[in-house]
Design an enzyme around this catalytic site. Structure first.
Site, PDB file in Angstrom:
ATOM      1  N   SER A  60      22.103  27.305 -34.063  1.00  0.00           N
ATOM      2  CA  SER A  60      21.106  28.512 -33.844  1.00  0.00           C
ATOM      3  C   SER A  60      21.640  29.752 -33.394  1.00  0.00           C
ATOM      4  O   SER A  60      21.377  30.442 -34.457  1.00  0.00           O
ATOM      5  CB  SER A  60      19.936  27.651 -32.398  1.00  0.00           C
ATOM      6  N   CYS A  68      19.326  21.527 -32.129  1.00  0.00           N
ATOM      7  CA  CYS A  68      17.818  21.568 -32.428  1.00  0.00           C
ATOM      8  C   CYS A  68      16.824  21.115 -33.665  1.00  0.00           C
ATOM      9  O   CYS A  68      16.507  20.654 -33.966  1.00  0.00           O
ATOM     10  CB  CYS A  68      17.088  23.925 -32.807  1.00  0.00           C
ATOM     11  N   CYS A 121      14.906  20.064 -30.803  1.00  0.00           N
ATOM     12  CA  CYS A 121      13.878  20.756 -30.800  1.00  0.00           C
ATOM     13  C   CYS A 121      12.536  19.685 -31.827  1.00  0.00           C
ATOM     14  O   CYS A 121      11.507  19.588 -31.084  1.00  0.00           O
ATOM     15  CB  CYS A 121      13.735  22.198 -30.490  1.00  0.00           C
ATOM     16  N   LYS A 139      12.209  16.095 -32.280  1.00  0.00           N
ATOM     17  CA  LYS A 139      11.720  15.458 -30.474  1.00  0.00           C
ATOM     18  C   LYS A 139      10.278  16.177 -30.855  1.00  0.00           C
ATOM     19  O   LYS A 139       8.949  15.233 -30.590  1.00  0.00           O
ATOM     20  CB  LYS A 139      12.200  16.467 -29.782  1.00  0.00           C
ATOM     21  N   TYR A 150      13.232  18.908 -18.304  1.00  0.00           N
ATOM     22  CA  TYR A 150      11.953  18.835 -19.425  1.00  0.00           C
ATOM     23  C   TYR A 150      12.281  17.392 -21.149  1.00  0.00           C
ATOM     24  O   TYR A 150      11.513  17.018 -21.259  1.00  0.00           O
ATOM     25  CB  TYR A 150      12.029  20.362 -20.135  1.00  0.00           C
ATOM     26  N   GLU A 184       9.589  14.542 -21.992  1.00  0.00           N
ATOM     27  CA  GLU A 184       9.163  14.757 -23.193  1.00  0.00           C
ATOM     28  C   GLU A 184       9.543  13.145 -23.664  1.00  0.00           C
ATOM     29  O   GLU A 184       8.681  12.945 -24.672  1.00  0.00           O
ATOM     30  CB  GLU A 184       9.462  15.775 -23.285  1.00  0.00           C
ATOM     31  N   ARG A 240      16.682  10.966  -8.707  1.00  0.00           N
ATOM     32  CA  ARG A 240      16.317  10.969  -8.069  1.00  0.00           C
ATOM     33  C   ARG A 240      16.170  12.108  -7.088  1.00  0.00           C
ATOM     34  O   ARG A 240      15.912  11.555  -5.897  1.00  0.00           O
ATOM     35  CB  ARG A 240      18.390  11.302  -7.801  1.00  0.00           C
ATOM     36  N   ARG A 279      12.679  20.348 -12.438  1.00  0.00           N
ATOM     37  CA  ARG A 279      13.029  21.390 -10.733  1.00  0.00           C
ATOM     38  C   ARG A 279      13.225  22.704 -11.648  1.00  0.00           C
ATOM     39  O   ARG A 279      13.755  22.296 -12.519  1.00  0.00           O
ATOM     40  CB  ARG A 279      14.224  20.936 -10.592  1.00  0.00           C
ATOM     41  N   THR A 329      16.793  27.796 -27.717  1.00  0.00           N
ATOM     42  CA  THR A 329      17.014  27.912 -28.962  1.00  0.00           C
ATOM     43  C   THR A 329      16.287  29.257 -29.218  1.00  0.00           C
ATOM     44  O   THR A 329      17.810  29.753 -30.065  1.00  0.00           O
ATOM     45  CB  THR A 329      15.888  27.224 -30.529  1.00  0.00           C
ATOM     46  N   ALA A 367       8.405  26.255 -22.883  1.00  0.00           N
ATOM     47  CA  ALA A 367       7.250  24.705 -23.037  1.00  0.00           C
ATOM     48  C   ALA A 367       8.049  23.499 -22.904  1.00  0.00           C
ATOM     49  O   ALA A 367       9.071  23.256 -22.960  1.00  0.00           O
ATOM     50  CB  ALA A 367       7.317  24.954 -24.278  1.00  0.00           C
ATOM     51  N   HIS A 402     -14.205  32.832 -26.109  1.00  0.00           N
ATOM     52  CA  HIS A 402     -15.657  31.787 -25.495  1.00  0.00           C
ATOM     53  C   HIS A 402     -15.272  30.488 -26.634  1.00  0.00           C
ATOM     54  O   HIS A 402     -15.565  31.080 -27.513  1.00  0.00           O
ATOM     55  CB  HIS A 402     -16.702  31.600 -24.773  1.00  0.00           C
ATOM     56  N   GLU A 432      -9.939  31.176 -22.432  1.00  0.00           N
ATOM     57  CA  GLU A 432     -10.141  32.107 -21.183  1.00  0.00           C
ATOM     58  C   GLU A 432     -10.101  31.769 -19.378  1.00  0.00           C
ATOM     59  O   GLU A 432     -10.682  33.044 -19.024  1.00  0.00           O
ATOM     60  CB  GLU A 432     -11.234  32.006 -21.615  1.00  0.00           C
TER      61      GLU A 432
HETATM   62  C1  LIG Z   1      16.441  16.926 -27.024  1.00  0.00           C
HETATM   63  C2  LIG Z   1      16.425  18.279 -27.078  1.00  0.00           C
HETATM   64  C3  LIG Z   1      15.325  18.817 -27.414  1.00  0.00           C
HETATM   65  C4  LIG Z   1      15.540  20.855 -26.691  1.00  0.00           C
HETATM   66  N1  LIG Z   1      14.229  21.049 -26.927  1.00  0.00           N
HETATM   67  C5  LIG Z   1      13.882  22.251 -27.269  1.00  0.00           C
HETATM   68  C6  LIG Z   1      12.863  22.605 -26.998  1.00  0.00           C
HETATM   69  O1  LIG Z   1      11.343  22.512 -27.379  1.00  0.00           O
HETATM   70  N2  LIG Z   1      12.608  24.297 -27.784  1.00  0.00           N
HETATM   71  C7  LIG Z   1      13.872  24.933 -26.959  1.00  0.00           C
HETATM   72  O2  LIG Z   1      14.002  26.035 -27.770  1.00  0.00           O
HETATM   73  N3  LIG Z   1      15.108  24.421 -27.222  1.00  0.00           N
HETATM   74  C8  LIG Z   1      15.494  23.150 -27.354  1.00  0.00           C
HETATM   75  N4  LIG Z   1      16.467  22.188 -26.428  1.00  0.00           N
HETATM   76  C9  LIG Z   1      17.833  22.681 -26.413  1.00  0.00           C
HETATM   77  C10 LIG Z   1      18.390  23.981 -27.833  1.00  0.00           C
HETATM   78  O3  LIG Z   1      17.990  23.034 -28.911  1.00  0.00           O
HETATM   79  C11 LIG Z   1      19.746  24.774 -28.021  1.00  0.00           C
HETATM   80  O4  LIG Z   1      19.531  25.664 -26.959  1.00  0.00           O
HETATM   81  C12 LIG Z   1      20.184  25.075 -29.026  1.00  0.00           C
HETATM   82  O5  LIG Z   1      20.229  23.944 -30.243  1.00  0.00           O
HETATM   83  C13 LIG Z   1      21.446  25.987 -28.502  1.00  0.00           C
HETATM   84  O6  LIG Z   1      22.308  26.257 -29.613  1.00  0.00           O
HETATM   85  P1  LIG Z   1      23.367  27.343 -29.789  1.00  0.00           P
HETATM   86  O7  LIG Z   1      23.751  27.596 -31.114  1.00  0.00           O
HETATM   87  O8  LIG Z   1      23.906  27.366 -28.666  1.00  0.00           O
HETATM   88  O9  LIG Z   1      23.942  25.014 -29.863  1.00  0.00           O
HETATM   89  P2  LIG Z   1      23.650  24.130 -31.001  1.00  0.00           P
HETATM   90  O10 LIG Z   1      22.558  24.335 -31.571  1.00  0.00           O
HETATM   91  O11 LIG Z   1      23.874  22.968 -30.044  1.00  0.00           O
HETATM   92  O12 LIG Z   1      24.621  24.888 -32.045  1.00  0.00           O
HETATM   93  C14 LIG Z   1      26.521  24.193 -32.236  1.00  0.00           C
HETATM   94  C15 LIG Z   1      27.011  23.746 -33.005  1.00  0.00           C
HETATM   95  O13 LIG Z   1      27.818  23.311 -33.101  1.00  0.00           O
HETATM   96  C16 LIG Z   1      28.996  22.712 -33.848  1.00  0.00           C
HETATM   97  N5  LIG Z   1      30.267  21.775 -33.107  1.00  0.00           N
HETATM   98  C17 LIG Z   1      30.344  22.045 -31.722  1.00  0.00           C
HETATM   99  N6  LIG Z   1      31.588  22.130 -31.128  1.00  0.00           N
HETATM  100  C18 LIG Z   1      32.241  22.768 -32.303  1.00  0.00           C
HETATM  101  C19 LIG Z   1      33.949  22.962 -33.154  1.00  0.00           C
HETATM  102  N7  LIG Z   1      34.428  22.648 -32.441  1.00  0.00           N
HETATM  103  N8  LIG Z   1      33.877  22.755 -34.256  1.00  0.00           N
HETATM  104  C20 LIG Z   1      33.355  22.894 -36.297  1.00  0.00           C
HETATM  105  N9  LIG Z   1      31.716  22.585 -34.479  1.00  0.00           N
HETATM  106  C21 LIG Z   1      31.701  22.184 -33.827  1.00  0.00           C
HETATM  107  C22 LIG Z   1      27.748  21.421 -33.307  1.00  0.00           C
HETATM  108  O14 LIG Z   1      27.831  20.368 -34.148  1.00  0.00           O
HETATM  109  C23 LIG Z   1      26.155  21.649 -33.548  1.00  0.00           C
HETATM  110  O15 LIG Z   1      25.730  21.540 -35.062  1.00  0.00           O
HETATM  111  C24 LIG Z   1      16.477  20.782 -27.045  1.00  0.00           C
HETATM  112  C25 LIG Z   1      17.497  19.976 -26.906  1.00  0.00           C
HETATM  113  C26 LIG Z   1      17.709  18.989 -26.749  1.00  0.00           C
HETATM  114  C27 LIG Z   1      19.100  18.374 -27.115  1.00  0.00           C
END
Ligand SMILES: Cc1cc2nc3c(=O)[nH]c(=O)nc-3n(C[C@H](O)[C@H](O)[C@H](O)COP(=O)(O)OP(=O)(O)OC[C@H]3O[C@@H](n4cnc5c(N)ncnc54)[C@H](O)[C@@H]3O)c2cc1C
Length: 459
Positions: A14, A42, A47, A50, A179, A183, A200, A206, A311, A341, A436, A441
């Protein structure tokens, strides 16, 4: 010195993708390395898949509800492989859009793990070569944390594998109270899996408001999830009939055990030491408000910085970095009043402070709380209850917290967040005319402050 790239982004999730696209669109020469699939957590294993699972699992409740509205009982069964195939097809489509968008912006995509050799040099393993860059952005996200300190811990899966289970289990135990654990417990229960949630602590979720935590636990139990609090794994043993979790006070046998025990910043093998990038005590890359690390030409955004791991936050941090560094518009992202959420069943929408945090911050606060059966539920005689809670700073009368558990809560909270970000007072809030008949509401019709009573299970 001439570098191969103006910007090298490590991680096409993201935050990385947004920063790379914006930087490339400014005319900068940009490369992005991704070791797995473009789109990141994501899109590939977070996200998006899921939410598809949430949608799939909600039908069982809808079928039951439908009968109360006069529909004959649905003779429907769920086919996990059919769902998985459709989900994977859609994820591939979305990942493809990310690739196209990066290419259209003019960024180079490198399919490889990348690691820092020094502050300006990135080793790209798959190509067995390195690139130099003027600026480097670390956007490597997080990964599930797994305990290793008890026997059989390796037998458990995490959310990563939950998206690809070869078959739908009959029984699952999910360890965790965040969460993601909540979920997935609701998802599997909705799909007809006998589900046990083990945490636990004294109550799940939390960090969320105590009323919300207690309310959701009750609602999940109504939907058939067994919630075991105050216990944790001592071991997992594989037997002929399944996996037996020893939780101290009891043993639970299931087909699958899933850990959802938190996530850690993904910095392994990244070469941060070689570049001199410092980590905070919690293992995250330490950054300032502009997402700059202690090394002048290296920035980090998203989950790897462990600020708010969502995200939209990663996207906004990535955008703020690009605005600052490639458009000469110094921009920071404000981490206050970020709504979130939980796609539990029923879902949660939450923004601002919990009652406890607001009391700590402001001293005197007013609470408005309503707990009721939504109109649709009363019609068919169901037991599900919704909860709406407002936290108001007594001195300024500003609404500083809004917490909703009930149908469409994630959709509703987005609008509440706009008003609260603008500093809305309770009087302005109440002057808004109701829509309504809706659940929302109730938000603008709570006149009398709530008189505290004994809460259920709270931390
Ligand atoms: C099961 C689950 C459900 C979620 N649901 C939600 C939700 O409903 N709403 C929401 O807002 N957020 C949700 N999140 C959180 C959300 O996915 C993350 O906050 C978001 O993806 C973070 O984005 P990012 O760019 O930091 O990292 P990421 O999206 O994790 O991207 C990092 C990328 O870097 C790559 N990478 C890592 N190291 C290297 C390397 N050395 N060389 C090359 N590539 C590399 C990885 O493969 C990955 O593709 C959820 C997360 C999970 C696990």
């Amino acid at each position: 010195m001439a570098y191969d790239y103006d910007l090298f982004v490590i991680g096409a999730g993201s935050g990385g993708v947004r920063a790379a696209r914006l930087a490339a669109m400014s005319g900068a020469k940009v490369a992005v390395a991704e070791e797995h699939r473009v789109g990141g957590t994501c899109v590939i294993r977070g996200c998006v898949p899921k939410k598809f699972m949430v949608y799939a699992s909600e039908f069982s409740q809808s079928f039951k509800t439908a009968e109360g509205f006069g529909w004959s009982p649905a003779q429907s069964t769920f086919d996990w492989p059919t769902f998985l195939a459709a989900k994977d097809k859609e994820i591939a489509r979305l990942s493809g859009i990310y690739v196209t968008n990066l290419r259209n912006a003019g960024a180079d995509l490198v399919h490889s793990k990348a690691r820092l050799l020094d502050a300006h040099t990135v080793q790209v393993d798959a190509q067995e070569r390195s690139y130099t860059a003027g600026k480097i952005l670390i956007a490597t996200g997080g990964r599930p944390w797994r305990p290793t300190d008890f026997a059989g811990a390796k037998l458990a899966i995490t959310s990563e594998e939950a998206f690809h289970l070869p078959e739908l289990p009959k029984r699952i135990l999910i360890a965790g109270g965040g969460y993601i654990a909540v979920e997935f417990a609701c998802i599997f229960a909705g799909l007809g899996v006998e589900t046990t949630l083990v945490y636990r602590g004294p109550n799940i979720l939390r960090g969320f408001d105590d009323h919300v935590r207690a309310h959701l636990t009750e609602e999940m139990e109504k939907r058939g999830v067994t919630v075991l609090l105050g216990c944790q794994h001592r071991s997992i043993e594989k037997t002929a009939s399944g996996l037996v979790s020893d939780l101290g006070s009891q043993h639970v046998e299931t087909d699958v055990v899933m850990f959802a025990l938190g996530r850690i910043p993904y910095v392994e093998g990244l070469g941060l030491e070689a570049a001199g990038v410092k980590l905070a005590d919690n293992g995250a890359v330490a950054v300032d408000e502009y997402s700059r690390t202690n090394v002048e030409n290296i920035w980090a955004v998203g989950d790897v910085t462990n600020r708010i791991n969502l995200t939209p936050v990663a996207i906004r941090e990535g955008a703020a970095f690009a605005e600052t560094e490639f458009y000469s518009r110094p921009t920071t992202f404000d981490h206050e009043m970020v709504a979130s959420a939980v796609f539990s069943q029923p879902p949660i929408g939450s923004v601002g402070l919990t009652e406890a945090d607001a009391r700590h911050k402001f001293g005197k606060i007013d609470i408005y709380l309503s707990r009721f059966r939504p109109m649709k539920v009363t019609f068919y005689g169901g037991e599900e209850r919704a909860l709406i809670k407002l936290v108001v700073d007594n001195a300024t009368q500003k609404v500083v917290g809004c917490h909703i558990v009930g149908p469409d809560a994630p959709e509703i909270i987005q609008m509440a967040a706009i008003a609260m970000k603008m500093g809305v007072t309770k009087q302005q809030w109440d002057s808004t005319c109701a829509v309504h008949p809706t659940l929302a509401e109730e938000l603008v019709t709570m006149r009398e402050p709530y008189v505290p009573q004994e809460l259920g299970r709270v931390a």
